[in-house]
Design an enzyme around this catalytic site. Structure first.
Site, PDB file in Angstrom:
ATOM      1  N   SER A  20       0.837  -1.209   0.000  1.00 66.59           N
ATOM      2  CA  SER A  20       0.000   0.000   0.000  1.00 66.59           C
ATOM      3  C   SER A  20       0.871   1.257   0.000  1.00 66.59           C
ATOM      4  CB  SER A  20      -0.886   0.019   1.250  1.00 66.59           C
ATOM      5  OG  SER A  20      -1.808  -1.025   1.208  1.00 66.59           O
ATOM      6  N   ARG A 120     -14.015  -6.570 -10.531  1.00 60.16           N
ATOM      7  CA  ARG A 120     -14.096  -5.960  -9.197  1.00 60.16           C
ATOM      8  C   ARG A 120     -14.950  -4.684  -9.222  1.00 60.16           C
ATOM      9  NH1 ARG A 120      -8.427  -6.271  -6.297  1.00 60.16           N
ATOM     10  NH2 ARG A 120      -9.780  -5.713  -4.543  1.00 60.16           N
ATOM     11  N   SER A 165     -13.200   1.186   3.276  1.00 60.41           N
ATOM     12  CA  SER A 165     -12.257   0.854   2.204  1.00 60.41           C
ATOM     13  C   SER A 165     -11.272   1.991   2.013  1.00 60.41           C
ATOM     14  CB  SER A 165     -13.015   0.622   0.886  1.00 60.41           C
ATOM     15  OG  SER A 165     -12.125   0.755  -0.204  1.00 60.41           O
ATOM     16  N   GLN A 167      -9.166   2.171  -0.308  1.00 63.93           N
ATOM     17  CA  GLN A 167      -9.053   2.495  -1.738  1.00 63.93           C
ATOM     18  C   GLN A 167     -10.107   3.537  -2.121  1.00 63.93           C
ATOM     19  OE1 GLN A 167      -9.090  -1.221  -3.872  1.00 63.93           O
ATOM     20  NE2 GLN A 167      -7.119  -1.857  -3.025  1.00 63.93           N
ATOM     21  N   ASP A 313      -6.753  -8.297   4.624  1.00 60.30           N
ATOM     22  CA  ASP A 313      -5.939  -9.102   3.703  1.00 60.30           C
ATOM     23  C   ASP A 313      -5.335 -10.333   4.380  1.00 60.30           C
ATOM     24  OD1 ASP A 313      -6.490  -7.289   1.714  1.00 60.30           O
ATOM     25  OD2 ASP A 313      -4.609  -6.180   1.949  1.00 60.30           O
ATOM     26  N   LYS A 340     -12.415  -9.325  -3.378  1.00 61.50           N
ATOM     27  CA  LYS A 340     -10.957  -9.131  -3.457  1.00 61.50           C
ATOM     28  C   LYS A 340     -10.442  -9.764  -4.755  1.00 61.50           C
ATOM     29  CE  LYS A 340     -10.442  -6.788   0.269  1.00 61.50           C
ATOM     30  NZ  LYS A 340     -10.064  -5.381   0.179  1.00 61.50           N
ATOM     31  N   ARG A 344     -12.688 -14.600  -1.745  1.00 63.62           N
ATOM     32  CA  ARG A 344     -11.846 -15.304  -0.767  1.00 63.62           C
ATOM     33  C   ARG A 344     -12.652 -16.146   0.214  1.00 63.62           C
ATOM     34  NH1 ARG A 344      -7.186 -10.598   0.002  1.00 63.62           N
ATOM     35  NH2 ARG A 344      -6.126 -11.079  -1.966  1.00 63.62           N
TER      36      ARG A 344
END
Ligand code: S3P
Length: 426
Positions: A20, A120, A165, A167, A313, A340, A344
């Site tokens: 990141s 995504r 999030s 992002q 993560d 993701k 997952r």
């Protein structure tokens, strides 16, 4: 790649730079004026995608070594329209953060990535960036990449996100650099705050109150020296392996332990792991520590709520650990796992079940019953780096042979992972 049970795991290592932080160093260095030097950069495929995107927009980025960069930043208005499409590869961070930056440019760009990126969700950035005034079109009409972004004069907004999030928060804050008034983002729980910390070190004015981050527009960003700490998400595989595998002791040096990322350390403590955290001096706003872990008697635990964004993560490797813990581990409030690099929840349940684990998928996570030995199986990584690394560790503590399909995808975040793991195997 094939894995077999090993006797123990011992030694000292440094994991590669934080993914990141490496992305952000390239992006903010490109938007700053003058030279930015980056040390400890992660030369993983995702961060290389970010480098290529900014090079295509006219920024000179010298790779002095794989982990050391010189970025000749051109200021907030210094990017130029790229020739052709920007390729963000497998990287959600590149795709979403760069969209925020492109929203403030006076040119049109198209960006897309690999098959996973094209599935995504991008609606979560399209909505706030459009509210700020950008024009963003999902070319297939499915709220996913490819995206065509026409930058426009932007307005500051106060946006409340539906999920925690970093992002999404970062995309909005980066667009906020180009707005005509301050921009605020409120999230349901605090997500990683590397953008806020690093933008401030470049001279921006970002303030955080609770789960709201605010940015003032049009700062003067000046080139910096950035030291990237080791990635706690990469360290997690060794921390877990060190706890699970008999007669093990591993020291990991120089790991970033930012409190918005340290959920794995809190969970290890909750599970009864023998872990020692030795903070070391940091020259940046990002705290760093050496971590020592030893074979431990693990117990199950419940992960939920505000803790989830701090370890999102790491959930695949926590699920592997939970198989060796006494009792039940419950993971909830983690529906984000479905969007993701792979789904997952499904991929962990399918692969861990194949190894004999007692695991059930739920709407927003999974439930694991520990204490059932794992046996080797054929694992499909679905080209998800965190799945491949999690099952490499599982294979070291399972009967028989574990084979991982698509194992090379670890290069996304940890080139050299298998070599580092092998070096510690006894
Ligand atoms: C990241 C944020 C997280 C994380 C991803 C990296 C970042 O994603 O899962 O690996 O660098 O901002 P979300 O923001 O989608 O939760």
């Amino acid at each position: 790649m094939k894995f077999k049970r090993i006797k123990s795991l011992r030694g000292t290592l440094s994991v590669p730079g934080d993914k990141s932080i490496s992305h952000r160093a390239v992006m903010f260095g490109s938007l700053a004026e003058g030279l930015t030097e980056v040390e400890g950069f992660l030369p993983g495929a995702d961060c290389l995608s970010t480098i290529q995107c900014f090079q295509k927009m006219g920024i000179s980025i010298e790779e002095k070594s794989p982990t050391s960069l010189l970025i000749h930043g051109k200021g907030l208005q210094g990017l130029r329209k790229p020739d052709g499409i920007l390729d963000t590869g497998n990287s959600g961070t590149t795709t979403r953060l760069i969209s925020g930056i492109l929203s403030g440019q006076d040119f049109e760009t198209t960006l897309t990535g690999d098959a996973s990126i094209q599935k995504r969700p991008m609606g979560r950035i399209i909505e706030p960036l459009s509210l700020m005034g950008a024009s963003i079109e999902s070319l297939k009409g499915n709220h996913c990449a490819p995206l065509r972004i026409q930058g426009r004069p932007l307005h500051g907004i106060h946006y409340t996100t539906k999920t925690a999030s970093a992002q999404v928060k970062s995309a909005i804050l980066l667009a906020g650099l180009y707005a005509d008034s301050p921009t605020q983002v409120t999230e349901p729980a605090l997500s990683r705050n590397h953008t806020e910390l690093m933008l401030n070190s470049f001279g921006a004015q970002v303030q955080t109150r609770g789960t709201t981050a605010s940015i003032k527009p049009r700062p003067h960003l000046a080139g910096q020296k950035i030291l990237v700490p080791g990635d706690i998400s990469s360290a997690a595989y060794f921390l877990a392996a060190g706890c699970m595998i008999p007669d093990s002791e591993i020291r990991i040096c120089g790991v970033g332990i930012n409190p918005t990322r340290d959920g794995i350390l809190r969970v290890l403590q909750m599970m009864g792991a023998q872990i020692t955290i030795h903070p070391t001096e940091s020259e940046t706003a990002e705290p760093i520590a050496d971590l020592l872990v030893k074979t431990s008697e693990l117990r199950g635990c419940t992960l939920k709520g505000d803790l989830i964004p701090a370890l999102i993560d790491e959930i695949p490797i926590i699920a592997v650990m939970a198989c060796f813990a006494k009792g039940t581990t419950i993971i909830k409030d983690a529906a984000e796992l479905k969007v993701k690099e792979s789904n997952r929840i499904d991929v962990m349940v399918k692969n861990l079940s194949a190894m004999g684990a007692h695991i059930t998928a739920t709407e927003d996570g999974m439930i694991l019953e520990g204490g059932y030995p794992l046996h080797g199986a054929l694992i499909d990584s679905c080209l998800d780096h965190r799945i491949a690394m999690s099952f490499a560790v599982a294979g070291l503590h399972a009967d028989g042979e574990t084979r991982i399909l698509g194992a090379e995808c670890v290069n996304i975040s940890y080139p050299g992972f298998y070599r580092d793991l092998e070096r510690l195997c006894q």
